[in-house]
Design an enzyme around this catalytic site. Structure first.
Site, PDB file in Angstrom:
ATOM      1  N   CYS A 284      44.022  39.334  38.951  1.00  0.00           N
ATOM      2  CA  CYS A 284      43.368  39.957  37.794  1.00  0.00           C
ATOM      3  C   CYS A 284      42.403  41.085  38.151  1.00  0.00           C
ATOM      4  O   CYS A 284      42.400  42.135  37.501  1.00  0.00           O
ATOM      5  CB  CYS A 284      42.682  38.897  36.935  1.00  0.00           C
ATOM      6  SG  CYS A 284      41.176  38.192  37.650  1.00  0.00           S
ATOM      7  N   HIS A 342      37.998  35.625  35.016  1.00  0.00           N
ATOM      8  CA  HIS A 342      39.101  36.540  34.722  1.00  0.00           C
ATOM      9  C   HIS A 342      38.513  37.921  34.472  1.00  0.00           C
ATOM     10  O   HIS A 342      37.479  38.061  33.813  1.00  0.00           O
ATOM     11  CB  HIS A 342      39.900  36.066  33.510  1.00  0.00           C
ATOM     12  CG  HIS A 342      41.065  36.955  33.180  1.00  0.00           C
ATOM     13  ND1 HIS A 342      42.000  37.319  34.119  1.00  0.00           N
ATOM     14  CD2 HIS A 342      41.423  37.584  32.024  1.00  0.00           C
ATOM     15  CE1 HIS A 342      42.889  38.120  33.559  1.00  0.00           C
ATOM     16  NE2 HIS A 342      42.558  38.296  32.291  1.00  0.00           N
ATOM     17  N   ASP A 365      43.455  44.508  28.733  1.00  0.00           N
ATOM     18  CA  ASP A 365      43.741  43.634  29.876  1.00  0.00           C
ATOM     19  C   ASP A 365      45.131  43.919  30.439  1.00  0.00           C
ATOM     20  O   ASP A 365      46.140  43.644  29.785  1.00  0.00           O
ATOM     21  CB  ASP A 365      43.642  42.169  29.433  1.00  0.00           C
ATOM     22  CG  ASP A 365      43.654  41.206  30.612  1.00  0.00           C
ATOM     23  OD1 ASP A 365      43.952  41.642  31.737  1.00  0.00           O
ATOM     24  OD2 ASP A 365      43.361  40.019  30.399  1.00  0.00           O
TER      25      ASP A 365
END
Length: 693
Positions: A284, A342, A365
């Site tokens: 991530c 995250h 994202d």
């Protein structure tokens, strides 16, 4: 035949003998890139920002140019299928004064053999590669970027300090670790390094929407909402020829561990020079960092953020269901997960497609988790929409809302197959963090995503989001309490104690079973092997009594089981024999890596060779072999990675030490980013801020 003046105006293009290429170091146009704050990209090509004039010098054969007496037809085009309808083509002539609201051109020099031509694009022109034709007099190619300094641009930001951080800064800090132990990790964004802008433009050109309908896609690039969504999909390769392939196991054959990356430059160059084959591998923070580099390169203000205890809700019910066995160990029965942390990015822009009040930071994202409109992408969604519980707003509000607000239900799965809910307190969406403007301090931005817990505003947001589980929650005073406490220092290589603390708040004595275990865990919640375990069948607690039960964590036990994340999951399960109620406490701990010390020898000056002395002390009780330092830094290491390997073994307590030579190319503060790797101690990060005079 027209009037004589018209004939003269029509011939100006034919009168051009030559033009100074706007990127030629000897031309006036060399100032264009400086004026447009793109000079760090170099002077080999003209790179300008929309809504702001740039200059081209024309040299005439006759010297016959006179204001109002000469005309020139100019045409600009972008994309493979330029059209006036899509705004990807425009034709215009000379006017007296530049009009910054549309494509326009004006002469800014006195009559003579040399004509300075000022040209301006509208502040909503599509970004990308453009071609400018000066009648028959020549062709100029240039790159057009978003302009957050222009009040008419939808990415406009009114703080020079913030623009320096969110557009021009080539390095930064990304937060990893756990919400109890945040680890600031340096990153080299490198958006102005050689070849990076070319790679970023290629990402736009390789996206499936461009390949399907190049004309419509080129037009769409006027809108940062559209471009952010494209980047969210293209930074991962799940649906396209994207940049990075994700991997969340410890098997990195065919590539490198995500922790080995120190910056985006090598990743983007590898992708661009290898026929757009995905770079292996990312997780991530790598996806987010690359997206940040690309956004900043294109002119969109951007920052990387980290959400601790981040929920991954796969079925959109705003509930994460976790199952444990009778030893308190997680049983994978659901795709729902809680990630230790995250990372995603926030891009700055207005949202004219939504009602007023939702401009500013938008979450986006690029990590492939769930599909959105059939593609692995997420966002952009205004932070305010998440905070207010407006889950119908575009894009992907329910998923991001769950990441910071989901409820967690824990169930015990018994050996006989039955399940029962157990008492456990787990919060998601903690310490949402980003680097502060102008310093390496952490800025907590949780308040941009959530109202204070228990407030009327939070309740109203949950009502809008139909988050019934949270609305129905009531605080209950449990008769038994269980918590996990840890030692002050938990350094990798050391033995240390952790504690299960149990307390009886009832007026009666209690007989209980306590199961206290530890397992290695990756940052996204995947459990590894056992690192220590204790099962006490008869724990007796008098009314009001508190007991601390230690569990020894031995290096010899955890060393081989740890992942590169250095995380251990502690779980303490307390079973009340009398009521059959179960209480669970869970805590992830991060083992601390040693510090990398960086000492700069000599006075840091532009274009003067410097020496960095880099040292790391071996904290493990075993020798380190195959030791290697790698270093990079924007405008410090020439856009390259410098590698120094140690030929000798580093014994316990000894220093691994190297000297690295580099030559800074620009003044200002830069980060020298360091990675240390070896057979037993992997990918330790460090950095040193270097102020170049």
């Amino acid at each position: 035949m027209g009037e004589p003046g018209e004939i003269r105006r029509a011939k100006l293009a034919e009168d051009i003998e030559s033009l100074d290429r706007p990127y030629c170091p000897k031309s006036k146009g060399r100032f264009n890139n400086t004026d447009h704050r793109t000079e760090l990209n170099g002077v080999e090509q003209l790179i300008v920002r929309r809504g702001q004039p740039f200059t081209i010098n024309l040299h005439l054969r006759s010297g016959g140019y006179k204001p109002g007496g000469s005309a020139l037809n100019l045409t600009v085009e972008t994309g493979n299928c330029p059209s006036d309808q899509y705004g990807t083509r425009a034709s215009f002539g000379l006017i007296d004064q530049i009009d910054t609201s549309r494509w326009s051109a004006a002469v800014t020099s006195p009559p003579g053999y040399m004509v300075s031509l000022s040209i301006c694009s509208p502040p909503d022109a599509p970004i990308g590669r453009w071609r400018l034709t000066l009648g028959q007099g020549g062709l100029v190619e240039f790159v057009l970027l978003y302009n957050p300094w222009c009040t008419g641009d939808v990415v406009y930001m009114d703080s020079e300090e913030k623009l320096t951080e969110y557009v021009l800064a080539q390095d930064g800090i990304i937060y990893r670790g756990s919400w109890k132990y945040l680890i600031p990790t340096p990153w080299n964004f490198g958006q102005f390094e050689d070849g990076i802008l070319e790679a970023c433009l290629r990402i736009l050109e390789m996206n499936p929407k461009c390949l399907r309908n190049p004309g419509k896609d080129a037009s769409g690039r006027k809108n940062p909402i559209y471009v952010s969504r494209v980047l969210s999909a293209m930074v991962n390769c799940n649906d396209d020829k994207g940049v990075l392939l994700g991997r969340w196991t410890n098997d990195y054959d065919g590539g490198v561990s995500p922790l080995s990356w120190k910056g985006s430059v090598e990743i983007l160059r590898n992708w661009d020079t290898n026929a757009c084959q995905p770079v292996r591998f990312g997780q991530c923070w790598v996806f987010a960092a690359v997206a940040c580099s690309v956004s900043r390169a294109l002119g969109i203000p951007c920052r990387v953020v980290t959400n601790y205890n981040s929920a991954h809700d796969t079925n959109s019910n705003l509930v994460i269901e976790r199952y444990v066995d009778e030893n308190g160990q997680l049983v994978q029965k659901s795709r729902d997960m809680i990630w230790n942390y995250h990372c995603w990015v926030e891009n700055w822009m207005t949202r004219p497609d939504l009602k007023p009040g939702y401009d500013g930071w938008q979450a986006m994202d690029p990590t492939p988790q769930e599909k959105s409109e059939g593609v692995y992408c997420c966002g952009p969604i205004p932070l305010k929409a998440i905070k207010e519980g407006e889950l119908t707003y575009k894009y992907d509000a329910p998923f991001v809302f769950a990441e910071v607000n989901a409820d967690v239900h824990t169930f015990m799965k018994r050996k006989d197959g039955s399940t029962e809910k157990i008492i456990s307190s787990v919060q998601v969406g903690l310490k949402i963090s980003t680097k502060s403007v102008g310093s390496d301090r952490r800025e907590d931005i949780t308040h941009l995503y959530k109202y204070p817990e228990g407030s009327d505003e939070e309740r109203e947001a949950f009502t809008k989001a139909n988050h019934q589980n949270k609305l129905l929650q009531q605080q209950t005073n449990a008769g038994l309490l269980i918590a996990i406490k840890v030692s002050a220092e938990m350094k990798k290589g050391c033995d240390f104690d952790v504690f299960a603390v149990v307390m009886n708040n009832t007026p009666n004595g209690k007989k209980c079973r306590l199961v206290f275990g530890s397992r290695a865990v990756s940052y996204n919640g995947i459990l590894g092997e056992n690192c220590g375990f204790k099962d006490l069948l008869n724990v007796e607690l008098a009314p009001g009594e508190e007991k601390r039960v230690p569990l020894r964590m031995n290096y010899s036990k955890y060393a081989e089981n740890l992942t590169e994340d250095n995380l251990i999951r502690l779980a303490a399960l307390l079973l009340d024999y009398g009521t059959r109620e179960a209480y669970l406490a869970v805590r992830n701990i991060v083992l601390e890596n040693p510090e990398i010390k960086v000492r700069i020898l000599g006075e840091p000056k532009e274009n003067r060779k410097l020496v960095a002395e880099i040292t790391l002390q071996n904290p493990l009780p075993v020798p380190l072999q195959n030791c290697c330092f790698t270093v990079e830094g924007s405008n410090l290491t020439g856009g390259q990675i410098i590698t120094e390997k140690l030929n000798s073994t580093v014994e316990p307590g000894q220093d691994a030490k190297v000297k690295i030579y580099f030559t800074p190319t620009h003044s200002g503060q830069r980060k020298l980013v360091v990675d240390f790797d070896s057979n037993k101690l992997c990918h330790v990060k460090g950095y040193r801020n270097v102020i170049i005079g």
